[in-house]
Enzyme design. Sequence first.
Site, short mmCIF file in Angstrom:
data_model
loop_
_atom_site.label_atom_id
_atom_site.label_comp_id
_atom_site.label_asym_id
_atom_site.label_seq_id
_atom_site.Cartn_x
_atom_site.Cartn_y
_atom_site.Cartn_z
CG ASP A 29 8.64 34.92 -6.40
OD1 ASP A 29 8.58 33.68 -6.34
OD2 ASP A 29 9.68 35.53 -6.71
CG HIS A 46 2.82 26.16 -3.84
ND1 HIS A 46 3.36 27.35 -4.28
CD2 HIS A 46 3.67 25.19 -4.27
CE1 HIS A 46 4.47 27.11 -4.96
NE2 HIS A 46 4.69 25.80 -4.96
CG LEU A 140 -11.96 42.22 -8.14
CD1 LEU A 140 -11.10 43.47 -8.23
CD2 LEU A 140 -11.46 41.32 -7.00
C1 FPP Z 1 5.74 31.41 -6.67
O1 FPP Z 1 6.38 30.98 -5.50
C2 FPP Z 1 4.36 30.96 -6.67
C3 FPP Z 1 3.82 30.11 -7.58
C4 FPP Z 1 4.60 29.53 -8.68
C5 FPP Z 1 2.44 29.68 -7.49
C6 FPP Z 1 1.48 30.69 -6.95
C7 FPP Z 1 0.36 29.94 -6.36
C8 FPP Z 1 -0.38 30.36 -5.30
C9 FPP Z 1 -0.22 31.66 -4.66
C10 FPP Z 1 -1.41 29.48 -4.72
C11 FPP Z 1 -2.73 29.69 -5.38
C12 FPP Z 1 -2.71 28.91 -6.57
C13 FPP Z 1 -3.60 28.87 -7.55
C14 FPP Z 1 -3.25 27.97 -8.62
C15 FPP Z 1 -4.87 29.65 -7.63
P1 FPP Z 1 7.62 30.01 -5.66
O2 FPP Z 1 7.12 28.60 -5.56
O3 FPP Z 1 8.35 30.31 -6.93
O4 FPP Z 1 8.47 30.38 -4.41
P2 FPP Z 1 10.07 30.34 -4.33
O5 FPP Z 1 10.57 31.31 -5.36
O6 FPP Z 1 10.32 30.81 -2.93
O7 FPP Z 1 10.50 28.93 -4.57
#
Ligand code: FPP
Length: 260
Positions: A29, A46, A140
Amino acid sequence: MRGMISNKPILAADPRPRGVPAHVGVIMDGNGRWAASRGLPRIEGHRRGLEALRGAVRAAIDFGLDYLTVYSFSMENWSRPLEEVADLMGLLKRFIRNDLHDLHDANVKVKVIGRRDDLQPDIRGLLVEAEELTRANTGLNLIVAFNYGARQEIAAAARTLAEDVAAGRIKPSDIDEAFFAQRLDTAGVPDPDLIIRTSGEKRLSNFLMWQAAYSEFVFLPMHWPDFDRKAFAAALAEFGSRERRFGGVTAADENGKART
Ligand code: FPP
């Protein structure tokens, strides 16, 4: 660019020091906030999150974990702006296209959990390719929760059981916890010992709700793109210092000593 997952050999037998969890779940997150705090578009967060994910996989291999489950896209994430949803789909494709062969070389076995039927056909194809290529690997287990929601997973399991009862294939009395768990996407996977969430939020957000019944939680203040090997090691050390009772009592309790 090819990914940079380590291809060093997997350590022998059970290399985990005492207190190291077999299965870690990660709620990645804070990508958006990481980007916003730098005046960057959310997609940049991201993208950096994908780099952090690569590092987390390398570290999980080196730390000797058996399972790493990463929450990459929740069913609720469809409500984000179309452009961001497309970006996240694009990152999943990039991850599989760029990293699959490195993951395979590193003996990683990939499994994807979540609903497939509302994903684009090319993405569905890549998910099958990743699972097929790595099916026989013994290192893994990387479980990617994509288009995943725990309530939906539990409801779907209940539905298949109800169908089997209605068709006379099973009796209601056959359904106990173990039987139910076999209908979840994680059938055959041990429950997560530890769930790590970055960004300071302290919620499960529809991630592995059934499986997390006795998980330990570590909440880190950093945003996901800043999650590195040091933070991962610190979370594992915190886990190692916890005393898990699974609803029972410990030797200290029995001796009348104070709980730590
Ligand atoms: C949450 O941060 C993160 C996500 C919804 C996506 C997680 C994706 C990655 C770590 C990249 C790798 C991706 C894949 C598909 C393998 P947020 O966008 O909710 O952050 P915020 O709460 O600060 O807005």
